[in-house]
Motif scaffolding. Structure first.
Motif, PDB file in Angstrom:
ATOM      1  N   SER A 118    -114.139 124.673 -14.587  1.00 31.49           N
ATOM      2  CA  SER A 118    -115.011 123.382 -14.717  1.00 31.49           C
ATOM      3  C   SER A 118    -115.842 123.627 -15.918  1.00 31.49           C
ATOM      4  N   MET A 119    -116.270 124.972 -16.398  1.00 32.15           N
ATOM      5  CA  MET A 119    -116.974 125.291 -17.284  1.00 32.15           C
ATOM      6  C   MET A 119    -116.009 125.369 -18.372  1.00 32.15           C
ATOM      7  N   LEU A 120    -114.807 125.901 -18.314  1.00 27.90           N
ATOM      8  CA  LEU A 120    -113.946 126.014 -19.348  1.00 27.90           C
ATOM      9  C   LEU A 120    -113.808 124.786 -19.797  1.00 27.90           C
ATOM     10  N   ALA A 121    -113.358 123.846 -19.123  1.00 30.42           N
ATOM     11  CA  ALA A 121    -113.056 122.418 -19.340  1.00 30.42           C
ATOM     12  C   ALA A 121    -114.049 121.743 -19.877  1.00 30.42           C
ATOM     13  N   GLY A 122    -115.126 121.979 -20.073  1.00 31.79           N
ATOM     14  CA  GLY A 122    -116.214 121.223 -20.838  1.00 31.79           C
ATOM     15  C   GLY A 122    -117.354 120.426 -19.955  1.00 31.79           C
ATOM     16  N   GLY A 123    -117.452 121.033 -18.585  1.00 30.59           N
ATOM     17  CA  GLY A 123    -118.244 120.299 -17.653  1.00 30.59           C
ATOM     18  C   GLY A 123    -119.550 120.904 -18.071  1.00 30.59           C
ATOM     19  N   ASP A 124    -120.704 119.765 -17.953  1.00 29.59           N
ATOM     20  CA  ASP A 124    -122.117 120.039 -18.204  1.00 29.59           C
ATOM     21  C   ASP A 124    -122.714 120.742 -17.173  1.00 29.59           C
ATOM     22  N   PHE A 125    -122.153 120.367 -15.969  1.00 29.49           N
ATOM     23  CA  PHE A 125    -122.825 120.633 -14.742  1.00 29.49           C
ATOM     24  C   PHE A 125    -121.738 120.949 -13.724  1.00 29.49           C
ATOM     25  N   ILE A 126    -121.968 122.052 -12.666  1.00 26.68           N
ATOM     26  CA  ILE A 126    -120.726 122.019 -11.604  1.00 26.68           C
ATOM     27  C   ILE A 126    -121.369 121.758 -10.643  1.00 26.68           C
ATOM     28  N   LYS A 127    -121.057 120.971  -9.674  1.00 33.38           N
ATOM     29  CA  LYS A 127    -121.428 120.114  -8.713  1.00 33.38           C
ATOM     30  C   LYS A 127    -120.480 120.476  -7.500  1.00 33.38           C
ATOM     31  N   THR A 128    -121.433 120.652  -6.310  1.00 35.11           N
ATOM     32  CA  THR A 128    -120.622 121.185  -5.031  1.00 35.11           C
ATOM     33  C   THR A 128    -119.678 120.128  -4.435  1.00 35.11           C
ATOM     34  N   SER A 129    -120.286 118.977  -4.162  1.00 37.13           N
ATOM     35  CA  SER A 129    -119.779 118.069  -3.140  1.00 37.13           C
ATOM     36  C   SER A 129    -119.915 116.512  -3.409  1.00 37.13           C
ATOM     37  N   THR A 130    -119.217 115.706  -2.665  1.00 35.08           N
ATOM     38  CA  THR A 130    -119.251 114.249  -2.957  1.00 35.08           C
ATOM     39  C   THR A 130    -120.311 113.803  -1.776  1.00 35.08           C
ATOM     40  N   GLY A 131    -120.584 114.695  -0.853  1.00 31.18           N
ATOM     41  CA  GLY A 131    -121.184 114.406   0.283  1.00 31.18           C
ATOM     42  C   GLY A 131    -120.347 113.520   1.308  1.00 31.18           C
ATOM     43  N   LYS A 132    -119.148 113.634   1.146  1.00 30.68           N
ATOM     44  CA  LYS A 132    -118.427 112.823   2.012  1.00 30.68           C
ATOM     45  C   LYS A 132    -117.582 113.781   2.895  1.00 30.68           C
ATOM     46  N   VAL A 133    -117.714 115.189   2.614  1.00 31.63           N
ATOM     47  CA  VAL A 133    -116.819 116.263   3.193  1.00 31.63           C
ATOM     48  C   VAL A 133    -117.681 117.234   3.643  1.00 31.63           C
ATOM     49  N   SER A 134    -117.496 117.518   4.771  1.00 31.32           N
ATOM     50  CA  SER A 134    -118.328 118.579   5.414  1.00 31.32           C
ATOM     51  C   SER A 134    -117.638 120.053   5.422  1.00 31.32           C
ATOM     52  N   PRO A 135    -118.241 121.005   5.188  1.00 32.87           N
ATOM     53  CA  PRO A 135    -119.472 121.257   4.731  1.00 32.87           C
ATOM     54  C   PRO A 135    -119.572 121.065   3.336  1.00 32.87           C
ATOM     55  N   ALA A 136    -120.797 120.376   3.065  1.00 31.37           N
ATOM     56  CA  ALA A 136    -121.248 120.107   1.557  1.00 31.37           C
ATOM     57  C   ALA A 136    -121.853 121.373   0.854  1.00 31.37           C
ATOM     58  N   ALA A 137    -123.109 121.093   0.285  1.00 28.29           N
ATOM     59  CA  ALA A 137    -123.746 122.049  -0.145  1.00 28.29           C
ATOM     60  C   ALA A 137    -124.355 123.209   0.726  1.00 28.29           C
ATOM     61  N   THR A 138    -123.678 124.231   0.653  1.00 23.57           N
ATOM     62  CA  THR A 138    -124.313 125.383   1.188  1.00 23.57           C
ATOM     63  C   THR A 138    -124.910 126.268   0.402  1.00 23.57           C
ATOM     64  N   LEU A 139    -125.814 127.032   0.975  1.00 22.21           N
ATOM     65  CA  LEU A 139    -126.488 128.161   0.159  1.00 22.21           C
ATOM     66  C   LEU A 139    -125.570 129.256  -0.558  1.00 22.21           C
ATOM     67  N   PRO A 140    -124.544 129.705   0.338  1.00 22.65           N
ATOM     68  CA  PRO A 140    -123.818 130.756  -0.431  1.00 22.65           C
ATOM     69  C   PRO A 140    -122.724 130.103  -1.546  1.00 22.65           C
ATOM     70  N   VAL A 141    -122.510 128.798  -1.263  1.00 28.27           N
ATOM     71  CA  VAL A 141    -121.648 128.216  -2.090  1.00 28.27           C
ATOM     72  C   VAL A 141    -122.302 128.145  -3.470  1.00 28.27           C
ATOM     73  N   THR A 142    -123.510 127.657  -3.511  1.00 28.48           N
ATOM     74  CA  THR A 142    -124.433 127.328  -4.667  1.00 28.48           C
ATOM     75  C   THR A 142    -124.596 128.807  -5.218  1.00 28.48           C
ATOM     76  N   LEU A 143    -124.818 129.698  -4.457  1.00 31.53           N
ATOM     77  CA  LEU A 143    -125.161 130.976  -5.002  1.00 31.53           C
ATOM     78  C   LEU A 143    -123.899 131.446  -5.850  1.00 31.53           C
ATOM     79  N   ILE A 144    -122.683 131.238  -5.429  1.00 28.54           N
ATOM     80  CA  ILE A 144    -121.511 131.840  -6.337  1.00 28.54           C
ATOM     81  C   ILE A 144    -121.533 130.909  -7.483  1.00 28.54           C
ATOM     82  N   MET A 145    -121.856 129.593  -7.495  1.00 25.40           N
ATOM     83  CA  MET A 145    -121.768 128.748  -8.680  1.00 25.40           C
ATOM     84  C   MET A 145    -123.084 129.217  -9.742  1.00 25.40           C
ATOM     85  N   LEU A 146    -123.924 129.670  -8.922  1.00 24.00           N
ATOM     86  CA  LEU A 146    -125.394 129.992  -9.942  1.00 24.00           C
ATOM     87  C   LEU A 146    -124.735 131.446 -10.654  1.00 24.00           C
TER      88      LEU A 146
END
Lengths: 350, 304, 482
Positions: free
Chosen positions: A236-264
């Motif tokens: 996503s970063m390579l393709a030009g995203g300004d943000f990477i975002k975990t989830s739509t909120g419509k699928v569980s699990p959504a934003a977890t701390l470990p997933v966010t940690l990996i994105m950070l």
């Protein structure tokens, strides 16, 4: 210790949201990968060459960060920071103009009893509600973010996704929250996902040459493994995203701390590689101040304080705001507050 | 009948044997050039044996260390096969063992036969252990977390063995077989006065499939060589069984020397500072194998 | 200045009720010493005197052993396993109920961060009692041999790095198997052992089953030398371990020794790099590096060494060093002035030998014993900091090129307690685990402990195992036929 004042939020960023894209993602990708033509196999080699993620170690690290004890002044700082990072969101089939106007009013005056309360960074709605939201927010610095590209599933043909994006931009969206084609990603069609993001990024450019910031929703709950989250983040970063975002909120699990940690970790390492910063937005499932503070601790200790800024970190949330406000009141008045003392503009329909 | 009182019509003049040491799969003389007379229970000459020195012990440790990685790393099945083959070769030399045990220990023919049978059977018993140890002694540990956690026995390394002084074959087998069945390599100081069965065992080992250096046998004076093995820093463990009834040895001194590199020590049987030779005919348990086994525990996370 | 400063978040010490002085816990009650003296125990983070404890004399040890013998002959040795188990369950529960009190006291006396005493030491100590409680009436199923029986009186000498946890590692299996105990906590960290005596009373354990004698080296030696001790269990330095081995040479006393280490933590090029960095940090900075199995030698594949060092140093800058009672503290105080001197001396030697020294530059409190998280790069096998156990927050970084070279360097030490391996390649992990001569191999993790998991070393790291079915075997005799 700095406190956040409403005047400096969002705009206190290294670049503002109206600048044109400075890079051509495909050209940059060719450079970074060292290839003359960007192919799926080149992308595959690159993404699969990223270091693996050990699930247990990663979750252990996240749990450790979750035990940080944030008290008194640091808690006050974190609460205001978290409020200013919220993309106040309503994404329901039952959304109406009235609901969206209520949300905008909440964003403008989160706590009528305390005008020093910061506002959220943005209001996040479906594309057809952008104009309503924009009108309700007036000339406040609060942004309007629109989900696009056949949100939440992303299952539509490309022209539809691009039209969805352009319509939202035309209606006044400051930010676009797109979804990637998870099916394409999981089937190994990384080039397809890359092109999709790059084309949507192009569609974010307005007629006057300015552009909306693009958040790329990876729907990490459907990617399942942390290795996939890391690869999708880099793609996503390579393709030009300004943000990477975990989830739509419509699928569980959504934003977890470990997933966010990996994105950070991904945005941190991306800056090491390219010198550029990319934002991170966990969305869905973050409902309490305690949770939000854990995310801020993680931002600070994994990516660094540069990301502790609404320009670079957002929470996709709705009910989180009121919990933060309750905590804020509790710190102000020195007693526990209750739900009757915060305004509720999105009570349950049912 | 003294051997030097022969008439001309008597049997032929026998070829007297001078045995050598068994080190690294070869049969060298002692570097000291010394040998000593081995006599039977009634003082009659049996053979000459090499009188091993501290340098022979040193060479034996080098050989045992060199042989260790391959022997420890061989499959347990392979070690079992190799050890069973030794029993087969021993069986082929039954008569020789019986004669030597009889002469060395002053037993009746029947008794000596029983001892040799027991010794060969014991070797077979230990041969069968090689591929059971890990399952009996190891296993999964149910840790409170998302980890695969497994413990398994591993050989400790080079083991010095003071072979029993009295029980020249059954005792010897009882202390050597567990050491190598569990994957260690051995430097064995044989019974000082009764070394012949050990020498024959070394020939059995050399003509079977046991790699050179896995077992090294040194004949000689226990009190002279044992302290060098006990203090050797490249020896990981020591069995002091043969300290019982060995002239000039206090096993406590050997254990003291062994403390310098924290050798695993198997003390001789007995009470207090006394050392006695146990009854080797009793059925063994696993203790002589577990004494020379380390437990290695490996952790790994379980994740997607 | 950082944008997000964490305000102090100290754990309250009100939960701890310290007496100005303590006697010896013998035969179920606190008693005065006979001919012993007293010494002070201090909080290493502040140098504040916490209390005064007894330096037990040989006569005191003799009384303790006699009490243990009486308890063994009269009660404990005859009690059914089921009843012994119930006492252990009681102790486990009490430890859980008083967890915060133990955690705060451990942190005060030892200097370790409260988050470690709270999340690691105390819960694991309780877990050890729970685990062993269940064994007490099931020993015949443990595969230890025929008719396992207790030795009798066990002497136990424990170190200062995990005072309560090491007590639990020692006492729980001893009691489960029917032995009685005379235990000496370390000179600098006696307080949680003395609080444990309170737990023993609370649990109504018969008098003399557990005896706690405080003191220094001479007291320990008196336990080791006491003729009525049947078995010794020691955790501490290899030097003292050898002294004990010498002391009992020629006797019929049994011993298990958990001694020093110089563990290699081996990072391959394909490691999950972010988790490997955490594993390195956990390996050497957990408990200020006062860990016998600490990953003190980092072996990095040369082709990723530069990148890894950069990541590691960046990570170390987020370590929070300071008040051990602060819930956000990652690295606490060095346990004693003597230990701080040793660390200082060895790190000076590292510099003098030409290794490159780096520390995270954090501020240190003005009082107390402190040492910054430190990394030496450009270290080779011959350097003292690559050979000697520093027992402090000091990491030595070496490089390797091939798996064989990594194994050779890892094994090139008289120690053999633990090792770490980081690679995403499964077959390489198993190969490495086979090759490493160490009692515990942590693959893609480090410094994990569990009551069910045997712990102990090869070579000069000692002998015997603690924990699991294997740990029980050190506390029983079986009918051996030679």
């Amino acid at each position: 210790m700095k406190s956040i004042s409403p005047a400096v939020r969002v705009v206190a960023a290294p670049s503002d949201s109206t600048s044109a894209p400075s890079v051509d993602p495909t050209g940059r990708a060719r450079d970074l990968l060292g290839v003359s033509r960007l192919t799926n196999s080149a992308l595959t080699s690159w993404l699969h060459g990223l270091p693996g993620v050990d699930q247990v170690g990663c979750e252990g690290r996240a749990a450790g960060l979750g035990t940080r004890s944030i008290k008194t002044t640091s808690k006050a700082f974190a609460i205001d920071m978290a409020i200013s990072m919220i993309d106040l969101t309503t994404l329901e089939g039952a959304d109406t103009a009235g609901k969206v106007r209520g949300l905008a009013a909440k964003a403008l005056h989160p706590d009528p009893s305390d005008p020093s309360t910061p506002s959220p960074a943005a209001v996040c709605v479906y594309g057809d509600m952008v104009a309503t939201a924009r009108a309700a927010l007036g000339d406040s610095p609060i942004n309007v973010a629109a989900v696009a590209t056949a949100f939440p599933s992303g299952r539509a043909l490309m022209p539809v996704k691009l039209a969805d994006t352009r319509d939202a931009i035309a209606a006044g969206a400051d930010e676009i929250d797109m979804v990637i084609d998870r099916g394409a990603f999981l089937s190994g069609d990384y080039l397809g996902v890359f092109r999709e993001i790059a084309q949507v990024a192009e569609a974010c450019v307005r007629e006057d040459g300015s552009r909306a910031r693009l958040k790329v929703i990876m729907e990490t709950g459907e990617l399942v493994t942390y290795d996939n989250v890391r690869r999708a983040s880099w793609l996503s970063m390579l393709a030009g995203g300004d943000f990477i975002k975990t989830s739509t909120g419509k699928v569980s699990p959504a934003a977890t701390l470990p997933v966010t940690l990996i994105m950070l970790e991904a945005v941190r390492d991306w800056r090491d590689l390219t010198g550029e910063m990319v934002g991170v937005k966990p969305a869905g499932g973050i409902r309490t101040s305690k949770d939000a503070i854990k995310f801020l601790v993680t931002v600070s200790e994994i990516a660094g304080d540069d990301w502790l800024d609404p320009f670079w970190f957002r929470f996709g949330a709705s009910s989180l705001l009121n919990d933060l406000l309750l905590q804020r009141q509790r710190m102000r008045i020195g007693a526990y507050s209750g739900p009757d003392y915060v305004t509720d503009d999105s009570p349950s329909l049912y | 009948m003294p051997t030097n009182q022969r008439t001309a019509t008597d049997a032929r003049v026998d070829v007297r044997k001078t045995y050598k040491l068994y080190i690294g799969g070869k049969f060298p003389r002692s570097e000291s050039g010394r040998s000593y007379e081995v006599l039977d229970g009634r003082g009659r000459f049996l053979a000459n044996a090499s009188q091993g020195s501290r340098k022979d012990a040193r060479d034996a440790v080098v050989a045992a260390r060199a042989a260790f990685p391959k022997w420890a790393g061989a499959t347990a099945y392979n070690r079992g096969q190799v050890l069973y083959r030794v029993a087969e070769v021993m069986e082929g030399r039954r008569a020789q063992f019986v004669a030597e045990v009889r002469a060395s220990e002053g037993l009746t023919e029947r008794r000596a036969e029983a001892v040799v049978n027991a010794a060969i059977d014991r070797w077979v018993w230990y041969a069968g252990w090689t591929d059971k140890l890990a399952q009996v002694l190891g296993g999964l540990n149910p840790v409170a977390g998302p980890y695969f956690d497994i413990s398994a026995p591993e050989p400790t390394g080079v083991v010095g063995v003071l072979a029993p002084q009295r029980s020249s074959l059954l005792g010897l087998v009882s202390v050597v077989a567990p050491v190598i069945a569990s994957g260690n390599t051995a430097v064995v100081l044989t019974s000082e006065l009764r070394p012949l069965p050990a020498i024959t065992l070394s020939e059995a080992l050399a003509t079977s499939d046991v790699p050179g250096g896995v077992v090294n046998l040194i004949t000689g004076r226990t009190a002279e060589v044992a302290p060098w093995i006990a203090s050797h820093r490249d020896v990981n463990a020591i069995d002091l069984a043969g300290a019982a009834e060995a002239e000039g040895i206090a096993w406590g001194d050997l254990e003291l020397a062994a403390a310098e590199n924290l050798k695993r020590v198997v003390r001789p049987a007995g009470e207090g500072s006394d050392a006695v030779e146990p009854d080797w005919t009793r059925t063994p348990d696993m203790s002589r194998m577990t004494a020379f086994l380390e437990t290695k525990t490996v952790w790994h996370p379980k994740g997607r | 200045m950082a944008k997000f400063e964490y305000a102090p978040a100290p754990e309250s010490r009100a939960v701890v009720d310290l007496a100005p002085s303590y006697g010896l816990f013998i035969n179920g009650e606190f008693t005065e010493s006979q001919g012993g003296s007293a010494f002070k125990t201090v909080n290493p983070a502040t140098e504040e005197v916490l209390s005064e404890v007894t330096d037990a004399s040989a006569a005191d040890v003799d009384r303790a052993v006699a009490a243990a013998r009486r308890a063994y002959n009269g009660v404990w040795g005859r009690m059914s396993g089921a009843d012994r188990g119930k006492y252990l369950f009681r102790i486990a529960r009490i430890l859980q109920e008083r967890a915060r009190e133990f955690a705060v006291l451990e942190t005060l006396d030892n200097g370790k961060p409260i988050k470690e005493s709270r999340d690691v030491d105390v819960p694991l100590a309780a877990a050890h009692f729970f685990y062993h409680a269940g064994w007490a009436d099931k020993l015949e199923y443990a595969g230890l041999g025929t008719n396992p029986r207790a030795h009798g009186v066990v002497g136990q000498v424990i170190p200062w790095n995990f005072p309560l946890l090491m007590l639990a590692w020692k006492i729980a299996p001893a009691l489960a198997t029917g032995n009685t105990v005379v235990l000496k906590p370390a000179e600098t960290t006696p307080l949680t052992a003395l609080l444990f005596a309170d737990v023993v009373q609370q649990a109504d354990l018969p008098p003399g089953v557990v005896n706690i004698v405080t003191g220094a080296g001479a007291t320990g030696q008196a336990i080791v030398d006491h003729p009525d001790i049947d078995k010794l269990a020691f955790t501490g330095s290899t030097g003292v371990g050898k002294m004990i081995a010498r002391s009992i040479a020629g006797t019929r006393k049994k011993a298990t020794l958990e001694l020093g280490g110089k563990a290699a933590n081996i990072i391959f090029e394909d490691a999950a790099i972010d988790q490997a960095v955490e594993g390195i940090v956990n390996g050497i900075f957990f408990n200020q590096g006062h860990v016998c199995c600490a990953g003190s030698r980092l072996l990095v594949q040369e082709n990723i060494a530069e990148d890894l060092e950069r990541r590691l140093k960046r990570r170390l800058q987020t370590l929070r060093v300071g008040d051990p009672l602060d819930k956000n503290t990652d690295v606490g105080a060095i346990n004693s002035k003597a230990q701080l001197s040793r660390i200082t001396e060895l790190t000076a030697a590292g510099e003098a030998e030409g290794a490159e020294r780096w520390d995270n530059g954090c501020e240190l409190p003005a009082k107390g014993f402190w040492f910054r998280p430190t990394v030496f790069t450009g270290v080779s096998q011959g350097h003292r900091i690559a050979q000697e156990e520093i027992f402090g927050p000091v990491l030595s970084v070496l490089t390797f090129r091939t798996p064989q070279e990594a194994v050779a360097k890892a094994n090139n030490t008289p120690y053999g307690l633990s090792a770490g391996v980081w690679t995403e390649k499964g077959s390489r992990i198993l190969w490495m685990a086979d090759q490493l001569r160490a009692g515990v191999v942590w693959a893609n993790t480090f410094n994990k402990f569990d009551p069910t998991s045997p712990f102990g070393g090869y070579k000069e790291s000692g002998y015997g195992r603690e924990g699991g079915r294997h740990g029980l075997s050190a506390y029983v005799t079986t009918e051996s036929n030679g």
